[in-house]
Scaffold this motif. Sequence first.
Motif, PDB file in Angstrom:
ATOM      1  N   LEU A 121       0.869  -1.182  -0.061  1.00  0.00           N
ATOM      2  CA  LEU A 121       0.041   0.124  -0.118  1.00  0.00           C
ATOM      3  C   LEU A 121       0.828   1.199  -0.053  1.00  0.00           C
ATOM      4  CD1 LEU A 121      -2.762   1.257   0.383  1.00  0.00           C
ATOM      5  CD2 LEU A 121      -2.580   1.189   2.703  1.00  0.00           C
ATOM      6  N   ALA A 122       0.728   2.096  -1.150  1.00  0.00           N
ATOM      7  CA  ALA A 122       1.462   3.314  -0.983  1.00  0.00           C
ATOM      8  C   ALA A 122       0.738   4.453  -0.069  1.00  0.00           C
ATOM      9  CB  ALA A 122       1.151   3.973  -2.370  1.00  0.00           C
ATOM     10  N   LYS A 149       6.487   4.317  -0.234  1.00  0.00           N
ATOM     11  CA  LYS A 149       6.279   5.697  -0.691  1.00  0.00           C
ATOM     12  C   LYS A 149       6.513   5.556  -2.064  1.00  0.00           C
ATOM     13  CE  LYS A 149       8.965  10.141  -0.339  1.00  0.00           C
ATOM     14  NZ  LYS A 149      10.030  10.944   0.204  1.00  0.00           N
ATOM     15  N   GLY A 150       5.238   6.076  -2.514  1.00  0.00           N
ATOM     16  CA  GLY A 150       4.969   6.063  -4.039  1.00  0.00           C
ATOM     17  C   GLY A 150       5.629   7.540  -4.794  1.00  0.00           C
ATOM     18  N   LYS A 151       5.965   7.867  -5.910  1.00  0.00           N
ATOM     19  CA  LYS A 151       6.427   8.896  -6.395  1.00  0.00           C
ATOM     20  C   LYS A 151       5.442  10.002  -6.217  1.00  0.00           C
ATOM     21  CE  LYS A 151      10.140   7.525  -8.424  1.00  0.00           C
ATOM     22  NZ  LYS A 151      11.581   7.984  -8.030  1.00  0.00           N
ATOM     23  N   LEU A 152       3.974   9.665  -6.211  1.00  0.00           N
ATOM     24  CA  LEU A 152       3.141  10.796  -6.064  1.00  0.00           C
ATOM     25  C   LEU A 152       2.476  10.708  -4.481  1.00  0.00           C
ATOM     26  CD1 LEU A 152       1.210  10.195  -9.649  1.00  0.00           C
ATOM     27  CD2 LEU A 152       3.128  11.904  -8.915  1.00  0.00           C
ATOM     28  N   SER A 153       3.093   9.979  -3.750  1.00  0.00           N
ATOM     29  CA  SER A 153       2.618  10.187  -2.245  1.00  0.00           C
ATOM     30  C   SER A 153       3.097  11.291  -1.745  1.00  0.00           C
ATOM     31  CB  SER A 153       3.383   9.065  -1.501  1.00  0.00           C
ATOM     32  OG  SER A 153       2.842   7.697  -2.095  1.00  0.00           O
ATOM     33  N   ILE A 189       7.509  -1.164   7.098  1.00  0.00           N
ATOM     34  CA  ILE A 189       7.178   0.406   6.613  1.00  0.00           C
ATOM     35  C   ILE A 189       8.722   0.598   5.732  1.00  0.00           C
ATOM     36  CG2 ILE A 189       7.004   2.597   7.451  1.00  0.00           C
ATOM     37  CD1 ILE A 189       4.879   0.918   8.212  1.00  0.00           C
ATOM     38  N   CYS A 190       8.309   0.844   4.473  1.00  0.00           N
ATOM     39  CA  CYS A 190       9.478   1.200   3.486  1.00  0.00           C
ATOM     40  C   CYS A 190       9.120   2.568   2.927  1.00  0.00           C
ATOM     41  CB  CYS A 190       9.490   0.089   2.605  1.00  0.00           C
ATOM     42  SG  CYS A 190       9.681  -1.349   3.175  1.00  0.00           S
ATOM     43  N   LEU A 191       9.637   3.615   3.506  1.00  0.00           N
ATOM     44  CA  LEU A 191       9.384   4.815   3.097  1.00  0.00           C
ATOM     45  C   LEU A 191      10.583   5.751   2.667  1.00  0.00           C
ATOM     46  CD1 LEU A 191       7.376   6.159   6.039  1.00  0.00           C
ATOM     47  CD2 LEU A 191       6.637   5.068   4.091  1.00  0.00           C
ATOM     48  N   VAL A 270      -1.846  -1.544  -3.917  1.00  0.00           N
ATOM     49  CA  VAL A 270      -2.713  -0.329  -4.166  1.00  0.00           C
ATOM     50  C   VAL A 270      -1.752   0.848  -4.073  1.00  0.00           C
ATOM     51  CG1 VAL A 270      -4.673   0.722  -3.196  1.00  0.00           C
ATOM     52  CG2 VAL A 270      -4.472  -1.809  -3.169  1.00  0.00           C
ATOM     53  N   GLY A 271      -2.176   1.874  -4.963  1.00  0.00           N
ATOM     54  CA  GLY A 271      -1.443   2.992  -5.236  1.00  0.00           C
ATOM     55  C   GLY A 271      -2.086   4.025  -4.162  1.00  0.00           C
ATOM     56  N   PRO A 272      -1.434   5.221  -4.295  1.00  0.00           N
ATOM     57  CA  PRO A 272      -1.941   6.570  -3.413  1.00  0.00           C
ATOM     58  C   PRO A 272      -3.144   7.046  -4.087  1.00  0.00           C
ATOM     59  CG  PRO A 272       0.158   7.105  -4.696  1.00  0.00           C
ATOM     60  CD  PRO A 272       0.005   5.513  -5.011  1.00  0.00           C
ATOM     61  N   GLU A 273      -3.468   8.213  -3.316  1.00  0.00           N
ATOM     62  CA  GLU A 273      -4.676   9.061  -4.031  1.00  0.00           C
ATOM     63  C   GLU A 273      -4.554   9.388  -5.508  1.00  0.00           C
ATOM     64  OE1 GLU A 273      -3.727   8.952  -1.029  1.00  0.00           O
ATOM     65  OE2 GLU A 273      -5.738   8.971   0.154  1.00  0.00           O
ATOM     66  N   ARG A 274      -3.100   9.738  -5.772  1.00  0.00           N
ATOM     67  CA  ARG A 274      -2.863  10.401  -7.084  1.00  0.00           C
ATOM     68  C   ARG A 274      -2.432   9.025  -8.072  1.00  0.00           C
ATOM     69  NH1 ARG A 274       1.321  14.852  -5.802  1.00  0.00           N
ATOM     70  NH2 ARG A 274       1.303  15.155  -7.950  1.00  0.00           N
ATOM     71  N   GLY A 275      -2.542   7.991  -7.715  1.00  0.00           N
ATOM     72  CA  GLY A 275      -2.048   6.785  -8.543  1.00  0.00           C
ATOM     73  C   GLY A 275      -0.555   6.551  -8.504  1.00  0.00           C
ATOM     74  N   TRP A 276      -0.525   5.486  -9.172  1.00  0.00           N
ATOM     75  CA  TRP A 276       0.987   5.206  -9.625  1.00  0.00           C
ATOM     76  C   TRP A 276       1.299   5.773 -10.787  1.00  0.00           C
ATOM     77  CZ3 TRP A 276       2.831   2.570  -5.888  1.00  0.00           C
ATOM     78  CH2 TRP A 276       2.217   1.350  -4.991  1.00  0.00           C
ATOM     79  N   THR A 277       2.921   6.151 -10.946  1.00  0.00           N
ATOM     80  CA  THR A 277       3.451   6.633 -12.154  1.00  0.00           C
ATOM     81  C   THR A 277       3.545   5.518 -13.343  1.00  0.00           C
ATOM     82  OG1 THR A 277       5.591   6.363 -11.684  1.00  0.00           O
ATOM     83  CG2 THR A 277       4.452   8.592 -10.729  1.00  0.00           C
ATOM     84  N   ASP A 278       3.468   5.981 -14.714  1.00  0.00           N
ATOM     85  CA  ASP A 278       4.024   4.919 -15.527  1.00  0.00           C
ATOM     86  C   ASP A 278       5.152   4.112 -15.306  1.00  0.00           C
ATOM     87  OD1 ASP A 278       1.589   5.777 -16.824  1.00  0.00           O
ATOM     88  OD2 ASP A 278       2.763   7.166 -18.235  1.00  0.00           O
TER      89      ASP A 278
END
Length: 334
Positions: A121-122, A149-153, A189-191, A270-278
């Motif tokens: 989970l992002a 931590k996703g790119k758009l997190s 937890i991997c941030l 599952v990605g963050p609110e703004r989604g995964w990047t390409d």
Amino acid sequence: LSVTLHSASLFDVACPSTLKLIPPSATMNLILIKPNETSLTDTGAVDLPPDDERTTHIIKHLNKKTGDTVSVGYIVDSSSSGVGCKCKATVLHRENGGVRLVPIPKTMIQSPKEPEITLILAVPFPARLKYLWPVITSFSAVTRVVIVKGKLSNPEFCESKALKPSVYEPMIEKGMSQGGRTRPVKVDICLEDDAISRKSFQCLGLVRNNNNNNNNSTSDTDTDDSSTARIFLDCGDEDKTPPPARNVVLEQIGMVNNSNNEFPSAIVAVGPERGWTDGEARIFVEECGFRSAMLGSSILRVDTAVVSGLGIVSAALDECQNESDREYKRKRHN
């Protein structure tokens, strides 16, 4: 430092009214006993203090009197491979207002082994994560949660108190009690900024080893078991629509080898609110062996996608296991 903590606390409390509805703590379908609470006496009795939520639940919600019985579960440490056990216990009211639970040996059974789900989970909005901890862990199949931590997190979300063990561990216990489960849940937890990478996922044991890949990107930490489905939840776009998540699980796993006591498993991202990047999508699908899948045509909020995804994948794993059980019985009769 004080500014960062203050900012995080604002995110923790500033949320839509719908997110303030935390799952009720009074719903305990199983009274859980933690490893450090297990009595060393011959009876295995456990004393719960007067101010313990379990004591309140037993006395005020269940209206149990001395001599009545309740269902209890003994959970094992999250570092253990055990699944815990369940039994009936006799309730004894104590003079200090607490409760003593005395297990009934003849009712003791080991919790059954079953399919397993790892959720990637992002890191989401802190209030949503607080809401999700007990909901996620009420699913009996969920055995591991990896927060990345996703790119758009939002970087500020990474400072949330919901990521601290002192906050999420009690919430996990509430979810386990609600779900009537004793199998522990491991949390990673991997941030780091490179959390979404093949190298990072290799270290976590989440990468599928493609034996047909002749490059040198595979390693000893890759897994190539055919009983694990890897699901990358994706809404798709105008040009490409991913298949339903249930179909992907059934296609990736099929039937597990029951004779080897195997159980199907899945890893769901599952990605963050703004989604995964390409770029992140390519890492999951092209480098780590995940398959894109969708939960329908609707664009879902993160907490809705998590619950829906876990429900669909859990049911699909049960389908695989049930079909495997039937096939195993047919072979034994022939």
